[in-house]
Every structure is written in C-alpha cells, then in structure tokens.
Design a protein around this motif. Structure first.
Motif, PDB file in Angstrom:
ATOM      1  N   LEU A 195      57.554 -43.826  31.709  1.00  0.00           N
ATOM      2  CA  LEU A 195      58.054 -42.440  31.732  1.00  0.00           C
ATOM      3  C   LEU A 195      59.510 -42.306  32.147  1.00  0.00           C
ATOM      4  O   LEU A 195      60.065 -41.202  32.113  1.00  0.00           O
ATOM      5  CB  LEU A 195      57.201 -41.599  32.707  1.00  0.00           C
ATOM      6  CG  LEU A 195      55.713 -41.502  32.378  1.00  0.00           C
ATOM      7  CD1 LEU A 195      55.007 -40.652  33.424  1.00  0.00           C
ATOM      8  CD2 LEU A 195      55.505 -40.915  30.995  1.00  0.00           C
ATOM      9  N   THR A 196      60.133 -43.411  32.553  1.00  0.00           N
ATOM     10  CA  THR A 196      61.509 -43.285  33.038  1.00  0.00           C
ATOM     11  C   THR A 196      62.460 -42.981  31.882  1.00  0.00           C
ATOM     12  O   THR A 196      62.151 -43.228  30.717  1.00  0.00           O
ATOM     13  CB  THR A 196      61.966 -44.580  33.738  1.00  0.00           C
ATOM     14  OG1 THR A 196      61.862 -45.655  32.801  1.00  0.00           O
ATOM     15  CG2 THR A 196      61.115 -44.904  34.947  1.00  0.00           C
ATOM     16  N   THR A 197      63.642 -42.480  32.269  1.00  0.00           N
ATOM     17  CA  THR A 197      64.668 -42.167  31.273  1.00  0.00           C
ATOM     18  C   THR A 197      64.954 -43.410  30.430  1.00  0.00           C
ATOM     19  O   THR A 197      65.072 -43.333  29.198  1.00  0.00           O
ATOM     20  CB  THR A 197      65.961 -41.723  31.993  1.00  0.00           C
ATOM     21  OG1 THR A 197      65.610 -40.683  32.907  1.00  0.00           O
ATOM     22  CG2 THR A 197      67.003 -41.229  31.023  1.00  0.00           C
ATOM     23  N   ALA A 198      65.031 -44.553  31.101  1.00  0.00           N
ATOM     24  CA  ALA A 198      65.361 -45.790  30.383  1.00  0.00           C
ATOM     25  C   ALA A 198      64.272 -46.138  29.367  1.00  0.00           C
ATOM     26  O   ALA A 198      64.570 -46.470  28.213  1.00  0.00           O
ATOM     27  CB  ALA A 198      65.535 -46.931  31.381  1.00  0.00           C
ATOM     28  N   ILE A 209      50.837 -31.740  18.146  1.00  0.00           N
ATOM     29  CA  ILE A 209      50.961 -30.429  18.787  1.00  0.00           C
ATOM     30  C   ILE A 209      51.229 -30.679  20.267  1.00  0.00           C
ATOM     31  O   ILE A 209      50.374 -31.222  20.976  1.00  0.00           O
ATOM     32  CB  ILE A 209      49.699 -29.563  18.624  1.00  0.00           C
ATOM     33  CG1 ILE A 209      49.125 -29.689  17.208  1.00  0.00           C
ATOM     34  CG2 ILE A 209      50.013 -28.091  18.931  1.00  0.00           C
ATOM     35  CD1 ILE A 209      47.783 -28.987  17.027  1.00  0.00           C
ATOM     36  N   GLY A 210      52.431 -30.307  20.713  1.00  0.00           N
ATOM     37  CA  GLY A 210      52.872 -30.572  22.091  1.00  0.00           C
ATOM     38  C   GLY A 210      54.111 -31.453  22.069  1.00  0.00           C
ATOM     39  O   GLY A 210      54.223 -32.355  21.237  1.00  0.00           O
ATOM     40  N   ARG A 211      55.038 -31.162  22.979  1.00  0.00           N
ATOM     41  CA  ARG A 211      56.299 -31.918  23.011  1.00  0.00           C
ATOM     42  C   ARG A 211      56.667 -32.351  24.432  1.00  0.00           C
ATOM     43  O   ARG A 211      57.841 -32.414  24.789  1.00  0.00           O
ATOM     44  CB  ARG A 211      57.429 -31.085  22.402  1.00  0.00           C
ATOM     45  CG  ARG A 211      57.602 -29.728  23.072  1.00  0.00           C
ATOM     46  CD  ARG A 211      58.759 -28.945  22.488  1.00  0.00           C
ATOM     47  NE  ARG A 211      58.684 -27.555  22.893  1.00  0.00           N
ATOM     48  CZ  ARG A 211      59.565 -26.628  22.544  1.00  0.00           C
ATOM     49  NH1 ARG A 211      60.581 -26.939  21.787  1.00  0.00           N
ATOM     50  NH2 ARG A 211      59.412 -25.385  22.950  1.00  0.00           N
ATOM     51  N   SER A 212      55.651 -32.638  25.246  1.00  0.00           N
ATOM     52  CA  SER A 212      55.954 -33.101  26.614  1.00  0.00           C
ATOM     53  C   SER A 212      56.489 -34.529  26.575  1.00  0.00           C
ATOM     54  O   SER A 212      56.236 -35.282  25.631  1.00  0.00           O
ATOM     55  CB  SER A 212      54.695 -33.047  27.487  1.00  0.00           C
ATOM     56  OG  SER A 212      53.797 -34.071  27.096  1.00  0.00           O
ATOM     57  N   ASN A 213      57.229 -34.891  27.639  1.00  0.00           N
ATOM     58  CA  ASN A 213      57.756 -36.258  27.725  1.00  0.00           C
ATOM     59  C   ASN A 213      56.654 -37.282  27.958  1.00  0.00           C
ATOM     60  O   ASN A 213      56.831 -38.468  27.715  1.00  0.00           O
ATOM     61  CB  ASN A 213      58.776 -36.360  28.860  1.00  0.00           C
ATOM     62  CG  ASN A 213      60.101 -35.746  28.462  1.00  0.00           C
ATOM     63  OD1 ASN A 213      60.426 -35.648  27.275  1.00  0.00           O
ATOM     64  ND2 ASN A 213      60.864 -35.301  29.445  1.00  0.00           N
ATOM     65  N   ILE A 214      55.515 -36.812  28.466  1.00  0.00           N
ATOM     66  CA  ILE A 214      54.416 -37.729  28.790  1.00  0.00           C
ATOM     67  C   ILE A 214      53.571 -38.046  27.552  1.00  0.00           C
ATOM     68  O   ILE A 214      53.129 -39.167  27.361  1.00  0.00           O
ATOM     69  CB  ILE A 214      53.516 -37.123  29.893  1.00  0.00           C
ATOM     70  CG1 ILE A 214      54.324 -36.926  31.173  1.00  0.00           C
ATOM     71  CG2 ILE A 214      52.294 -37.970  30.152  1.00  0.00           C
ATOM     72  CD1 ILE A 214      53.522 -36.413  32.343  1.00  0.00           C
ATOM     73  N   VAL A 215      53.346 -37.028  26.716  1.00  0.00           N
ATOM     74  CA  VAL A 215      52.453 -37.254  25.574  1.00  0.00           C
ATOM     75  C   VAL A 215      53.117 -36.937  24.228  1.00  0.00           C
ATOM     76  O   VAL A 215      53.379 -37.831  23.425  1.00  0.00           O
ATOM     77  CB  VAL A 215      51.136 -36.448  25.693  1.00  0.00           C
ATOM     78  CG1 VAL A 215      50.147 -36.929  24.637  1.00  0.00           C
ATOM     79  CG2 VAL A 215      50.503 -36.530  27.065  1.00  0.00           C
ATOM     80  N   GLY A 216      53.377 -35.651  23.980  1.00  0.00           N
ATOM     81  CA  GLY A 216      53.770 -35.233  22.636  1.00  0.00           C
ATOM     82  C   GLY A 216      54.994 -35.948  22.092  1.00  0.00           C
ATOM     83  O   GLY A 216      54.979 -36.489  20.977  1.00  0.00           O
ATOM     84  N   ARG A 217      56.069 -35.963  22.892  1.00  0.00           N
ATOM     85  CA  ARG A 217      57.337 -36.533  22.404  1.00  0.00           C
ATOM     86  C   ARG A 217      57.217 -38.036  22.109  1.00  0.00           C
ATOM     87  O   ARG A 217      57.525 -38.468  20.998  1.00  0.00           O
ATOM     88  CB  ARG A 217      58.434 -36.216  23.417  1.00  0.00           C
ATOM     89  CG  ARG A 217      59.810 -36.537  22.960  1.00  0.00           C
ATOM     90  CD  ARG A 217      60.849 -35.793  23.775  1.00  0.00           C
ATOM     91  NE  ARG A 217      60.920 -34.383  23.462  1.00  0.00           N
ATOM     92  CZ  ARG A 217      61.154 -33.418  24.356  1.00  0.00           C
ATOM     93  NH1 ARG A 217      61.322 -33.718  25.625  1.00  0.00           N
ATOM     94  NH2 ARG A 217      61.225 -32.161  23.975  1.00  0.00           N
TER      95      ARG A 217
END
Ligand code: NAD
Length: 280
Positions: free
Chosen positions: A119-122, A161-169
C-alpha cells in the motif's frame, strides 16, 4: 444460467499448503510483524487471524500492541525499528489508525521491500509503472480468482466499481496489465448499470450491501465481489446481490468464502516473497 462458484476458501487452502511446503524448505523462516494501535474489536479479529494463519504456514510472527493514545511519532519510531530489524521481512500496520495518526505518514515509513500489504506510495507507484514489487493483497487475490474462472482478461472488457488505493485502483491496474480494456466506475459515474452491462469481468469494491443487481450483468460475465458488509441483522454480505446475479453470471465469488480468504493467503505469499527478494 447458474454461475460457477469461485471458491476462495478452497483456492486459498491449496495456495497455503504450497506455501507451507516452501517455507519448510527455507533456511530462515520469513517473519511478519503486525502492529495494532488501540483495541478496535474488528481490527483485533483481523490481526489475530493473520497471526494464526502465519503460524499455520510456518512463518515467524510478531504482534506489537500499542495503546490507543499512541502518538504518530511513537508509532513511526516502532515502524522504523521494524524497518531496521533484519529478522523482520514484512511490516503491516493494521488500519484504521486513531485520528491523531496520519495513515499516509505510517505508509511512507514502511520500506517498500517490507510492505507486504503493498500500500505504500512506492509500491503503488511501481504498480502504476508496470514493475510491481509487492502488490496489494486484495486485488492480487482477486486476480488469482479470475485466473481460476478460466477467463483470460486479455482483450476482455472489465469494469471495476470503486477507486480506492487499497482495492479499486490497483485492481484496475492489474487488469489493464493483464491486457483487459478497463473502465473504473465510482460514486460519480452516471448510468452505472449501463456501464457495468458492457463488462465481461466485473469487480465490485464499493462497500454497499448487495448493490450490484442481476439486471446490470452481461450474461456469462465473471463477477468478483470484494465487498464485506454487515446487514442490520448481522449477516455478512458482499457488494453483489449474489442470489440473483448467480442466475446471470458465468462465475461469481461468494461472500464470505471468496476474496476474503484469498487476501490473507496473499499476505502470507507477500511475506515469503519479501523474504526471498531481500535475501535471495
Ligand atoms: P472505499 O470506501 O475506500 O471505496 C469505495 C469506492 O466505492 C469509492 O471509490 C467510491 O467511489 C465507490 N462508490 C461508493 N458509492 C458508490 C456508488 N453509489 N456507485 C459507484 N461507486 C461507488 O472502500 P474500499 O476500502 O475500497 O472497500 C470496498 C469494499 O471492499 C468494502 O466493503 C470493504 O469492506 C471491502 N474490502 C474487502 C477486502 C477483502 O479482503 N475481501 C479488503 C478490503 C476491502
């Protein structure tokens, strides 16, 4: 049509059996460190489960419990110690963290090579660039279940469907890198049902109980339900109206027993991968 059930429990058991064998053959046990701030009951359940599964696979496991009033600086100090500890291969800070701590600051303190949650930026940045190191567990597990369906995403229309950094994206990125043509839908998408109806592959990561209806689904589509929602009656349901969608879809993941168990299996796999890539 009655959809094939993509059984995440069975697939994750197979994966974990293979991982257990791999870990048994390793000279050094990969070690996962899990940090929990506060005593949120749901987080405690998740953290306990991660420890239990790590133990079953044969991984080393440390749990660091911190009080709810831990400052951001103190949590960052703990993360820095784990980052510097050569015996620790994977670091996971259980989210959500209390309000006085910025989630982004915590993530940025975890070195990419120990970021087993991906999940980190890197790590998200590396995924964007098509050279992933450690990939977020839930989308990684969802991709494995799509592979189980026998449907190759290449050339298919996929709607996430969904654009969270954890799942959708990250899910959208993984599908695109598997050569699907990907649409990301979200809370501001008009005519969502029409958009979803075009998809050969649907991934629902919304957080709304039984949101996706049968009338939205192209006959034969593969439907991956990431959602975990509790109804007022206490029942666990996904983001997809499973009973009716199963009559239209070609394959579907159940909730529970779909993406959930795959997520934890991927966490174990990431810990092993992190150990191997740090000390090949
Ligand atoms: P989130 O709240 O961060 O994101 C939800 C997304 O859904 C947002 O991008 C939003 O734009 C979209 N959305 C909200 N309302 C919508 C609407 N009416 N129409 C279209 N899109 C809409 O949630 P998240 O962290 O991505 O999690 C999503 C779901 O997946 C939750 O139910 C969560 O519990 C579950 N989850 C499951 C696992 C697992 O291991 N199975 C892991 C993480 C999250």
């Amino acid at each position: 049509m009655t959809a094939t059930i993509l059984d995440g429990t069975a697939v994750s058991k197979r994966l974990m059996a293979a991982l257990t064998e791999r870990v048994a053959g390793m000279a050094r046990k990969p070690t996962l460190a899990v940090v929990l701030v506060g005593q949120d009951p749901a987080s405690q359940v998740y953290v306990k489960r991660k420890g239990k599964v790590a133990h079953e696979v044969g991984l080393g496991h440390r749990q660091i419990d911190l009080p709810i009033d831990t400052s951001e600086a103190d949590l960052l100090k703990v993360v820095a110690e784990l980052a510097a500890d050569d015996d620790v291969d994977g670091i996971l800070v259980q989210f959500p963290v209390p309000a006085q701590i910025r989630q982004s600051a915590v993530l940025d303190a975890i070195p990419a090579e120990k970021d087993v949650d991906g999940l980190t930026t890197a790590n998200l940045g590396r995924l964007v660039q098509g050279r992933p190191l450690l990939v977020a567990c839930t989308p990684k597990g969802a991709m494995r279940l799509i592979a189980e369906s026998g449907v190759d995403p290449a050339g298919k229309r996929a709607v996430v469907i969904g654009r969270s950094n954890i799942v959708g994206r990250p899910m959208a990125l993984l599908l695109e890198q598997a050569n699907a043509t990907v649409t990301v839908a979200h809370s501001r998408t008009p005519n969502l049902a029409d958009v979803v109806r075009e998809a050969d592959l649907v991934v629902a990561a919304v957080g709304r109980p039984e949101f996706v209806k049968a009338s939205w689904i192209k006959p034969g589509a593969v439907v991956i339900d990431v959602g975990i929602n509790r109804t007022p009656e206490g029942k666990l349901v996904g983001d997809v109206a499973t009973a009716e969608v199963s009559e239209v879809a070609g394959a579907i993941t159940p909730v529970p027993g779909g993406v959930g168990p795959m997520t934890i299996a991927m966490l174990m796999e990431n810990t092993v991968e992190a150990a191997v890539s740090r000390r090949p």
